[in-house]
Design a protein around this motif. Structure first.
Motif, short mmCIF file in Angstrom:
data_model
loop_
_atom_site.label_atom_id
_atom_site.label_comp_id
_atom_site.label_asym_id
_atom_site.label_seq_id
_atom_site.Cartn_x
_atom_site.Cartn_y
_atom_site.Cartn_z
N ASP A 1 44.91 47.15 38.62
CA ASP A 1 45.62 47.41 39.86
C ASP A 1 45.16 46.55 41.03
N LEU A 2 44.17 45.70 40.81
CA LEU A 2 43.71 44.83 41.89
C LEU A 2 44.83 43.91 42.37
N ALA A 3 45.68 43.45 41.48
CA ALA A 3 46.80 42.59 41.90
C ALA A 3 47.73 43.34 42.85
N PHE A 4 47.94 44.63 42.59
CA PHE A 4 48.77 45.46 43.49
C PHE A 4 48.16 45.48 44.89
N TYR A 5 46.87 45.75 44.97
CA TYR A 5 46.22 45.84 46.28
C TYR A 5 46.17 44.49 46.99
N LEU A 6 46.04 43.43 46.22
CA LEU A 6 46.07 42.10 46.81
C LEU A 6 47.43 41.82 47.45
N LEU B 1 44.11 42.08 50.26
CA LEU B 1 42.66 42.25 50.19
C LEU B 1 41.94 40.91 50.19
N ALA B 2 40.86 40.85 50.92
CA ALA B 2 39.99 39.67 50.88
C ALA B 2 39.19 39.73 49.59
N LEU B 3 39.20 38.63 48.84
CA LEU B 3 38.44 38.54 47.60
C LEU B 3 37.31 37.53 47.78
N PRO B 4 36.26 37.63 46.97
CA PRO B 4 35.12 36.72 47.13
C PRO B 4 35.52 35.25 46.95
N GLU B 5 34.99 34.42 47.79
CA GLU B 5 35.31 32.99 47.73
C GLU B 5 34.91 32.39 46.38
N GLU B 6 33.84 32.89 45.79
CA GLU B 6 33.41 32.38 44.49
C GLU B 6 34.51 32.59 43.43
N PHE B 7 35.13 33.77 43.44
CA PHE B 7 36.22 34.04 42.50
C PHE B 7 37.42 33.16 42.83
N PHE C 1 38.39 45.74 53.26
CA PHE C 1 38.79 44.41 52.82
C PHE C 1 40.26 44.11 53.06
N ILE C 2 40.96 45.02 53.73
CA ILE C 2 42.37 44.81 54.05
C ILE C 2 42.50 43.73 55.13
#
Length: 127
Positions: free
Chosen positions: A81-86, A91-97, A25-26
């Protein structure tokens, strides 16, 4: 409850089938609203708080304080830690989110105590 950042490196098998490895997802470039989305992620309601820090699973020497904490916006749950990876790996996140974050103008909505308790119980079953 939906798991955001449902990567095989982060969630136990009993959570279900992950979307794949974080590495898949990078992205090379950040999205136009990546900073706002990261702030949304950092503003989630805490469900589980763990003492300590976690290392960057993608190889940098960085450590993320409270990285394995679990937070929510009332619909989605994610690791802190998802904010760190974003912000570091875009990182690509789901469009719904992303649609939800944008509709809420990047502000995590208020969530009632009963709803938080219910989400907490659901997450507890998979941790």
């Amino acid at each position: 409850m939906k798991i955001l950042g449902f990567y095989q490196e982060f969630w136990p098998e009993k959570a279900g089938t992950p979307a794949g490895s974080t590495r898949e997802f990078i992205r090379q470039n950040q999205s136009a609203d990546e900073t706002d989305v990261a702030q949304y992620l950092r503003s989630g309601h805490e469900l589980f708080v763990f003492m300590g820090e976690v290392g960057d699973i993608l190889g940098s020497d960085e450590r993320i304080l409270g990285g394995d904490n679990i937070v929510t916006d009332g619909e989605w749950v994610w690791r802190a830690d998802l904010a760190f990876y974003l912000t570091h790996y875009h990182l690509a996140l789901p469009e719904e989110f992303l649609r939800k974050a944008r509709e809420n103008q990047y502000t995590v909505p208020d969530v009632g105590r009963d709803q938080l308790r219910q989400i907490d119980e659901e997450v507890d079953l998979i941790l």
